[in-house]
Enzyme design. Structure first.
Site, PDB file in Angstrom:
ATOM      1  N   GLU A 103       0.805  -1.224   0.000  1.00  0.00           N
ATOM      2  CA  GLU A 103       0.000   0.000   0.000  1.00  0.00           C
ATOM      3  C   GLU A 103       0.842   1.280   0.000  1.00  0.00           C
ATOM      4  O   GLU A 103       0.377   2.327   0.444  1.00  0.00           O
ATOM      5  CB  GLU A 103      -0.940   0.004   1.209  1.00  0.00           C
ATOM      6  CG  GLU A 103      -1.999  -1.076   1.145  1.00  0.00           C
ATOM      7  CD  GLU A 103      -3.090  -0.815   2.166  1.00  0.00           C
ATOM      8  OE1 GLU A 103      -4.180  -0.416   1.755  1.00  0.00           O
ATOM      9  OE2 GLU A 103      -2.837  -1.010   3.371  1.00  0.00           O
ATOM     10  N   HIS A 122      -0.580   5.518   7.734  1.00  0.00           N
ATOM     11  CA  HIS A 122      -1.732   4.667   7.419  1.00  0.00           C
ATOM     12  C   HIS A 122      -1.897   3.630   8.513  1.00  0.00           C
ATOM     13  O   HIS A 122      -0.957   2.905   8.843  1.00  0.00           O
ATOM     14  CB  HIS A 122      -1.541   3.986   6.072  1.00  0.00           C
ATOM     15  CG  HIS A 122      -2.563   2.921   5.822  1.00  0.00           C
ATOM     16  ND1 HIS A 122      -3.921   3.184   5.837  1.00  0.00           N
ATOM     17  CD2 HIS A 122      -2.441   1.587   5.605  1.00  0.00           C
ATOM     18  CE1 HIS A 122      -4.572   2.057   5.625  1.00  0.00           C
ATOM     19  NE2 HIS A 122      -3.705   1.071   5.481  1.00  0.00           N
TER      20      HIS A 122
HETATM   21 MN    MN Z   1      -3.976  -1.012   5.116  1.00  0.00          MN
END
Ligand code: MN
Length: 263
Positions: A103, A122
């Site tokens: 990600e 995140h």
């Molecule tokens: Mn994630």
């Protein structure tokens, strides 16, 4: 409609697949910046924002089109040797075969869209997730420490970008760009069924915001169990943010010592 869960995975790559280096490293980052990024990883683990998953990055101090982030590993174990440099396309330049976060495009596309952002975090922290599920109720600041959240945090719906056949992960530049667009000028964006992403104009501010996003969510959930909630007004969010914004170093210094087991 009810389908059974699936316990198998015939994909040998998965989230830990290495990405080839794209380009060469630029000028070396300030060692202090790398040290602070390691500390941020440790703090965010200790404060319950990151667990085995989630990640924190910082924009490169010598090149705004690059950023630094750990290789694919648990944040609580990160050392300076684990920090990898990435281009604005989200691809590593010195991973040297080590796996990187699937990600990473969350970070690259937010840095591309928001020149003011110097750090991105995140998280899958649990208290925030319900507010991405109940779309009729806004996630908003209810404490002065959470004032930076404002009166309505955006919620990213991945189905709006790639339809129902998705794995909820921001695994491409396209999805990262869509998330960055949803974030807009906000400080935090919720991701339905997944987690949240907070940004700051420094590592310390982003860490402060990530911790207090989770705390604001816990307080809001508890208040909703008791009765109707009086949230911060728009004016209160602006004024409280202005007052508290300079305090992130005080929190960082304490959280660092706690992460190091010294207090
Ligand atoms: Mn994630």
């Amino acid at each position: 409609m009810c389908t059974p869960g699936h316990g198998f995975n015939d994909d040998p790559g998965g989230v830990a697949a290495p990405a080839p280096d794209a380009g060469a490293p630029g000028p070396a980052a300030d060692p202090k910046l790398i040290e602070d990024l390691v500390i941020a990883n440790r703090i965010l683990f200790r404060e319950g924002v990151l667990d085995a998953f989630g990640h924190v990055s910082v924009r490169h101090d010598k090149d705004p089109n690059r950023f630094l982030c750990a290789r694919n590993m648990a944040p609580g174990l990160v050392t300076a040797d684990d920090i990898v440099e990435f281009g604005i396309d989200g691809e590593p330049v010195n991973a040297r075969g080590r796996a990187v976060y699937l990600e990473r495009f969350i970070h690259s596309e937010i840095y591309r869209a928001r020149p003011d952002v110097m750090s991105v975090i995140h998280s899958h922290s649990m208290a925030v997730i319900p507010f991405g599920l109940v779309k009729s109720y806004p996630f908003r600041a209810v404490t002065h420490m959470g004032s930076f959240i404002g009166t309505c945090a955006p919620v990213f719906e991945i189905r709006d970008v790639v339809g129902e056949d998705n794995d909820l992960l921001i695994s491409s530049p396209k999805l990262g760009a869509a998330l960055a667009q949803c974030l807009g000028e906000s400080t935090v964006v919720l991701m339905r069924g997944h987690g949240s992403t907070a940004v700051g104009n420094s590592l310390k501010q982003a860490v402060f915001r990530a911790v207090y996003t989770e705390q604001n969510a816990r307080v809001l959930s508890e208040a909703l169990r008791i009765g109707p909630v009086t949230a911060l007004s728009e004016g209160e969010t602006v004024t409280a943010t202005r007052t508290i914004d300079g305090q992130s170093t005080r929190a960082w210094d304490l959280w660092r010592l706690r992460a190091e087991g010294k207090v």
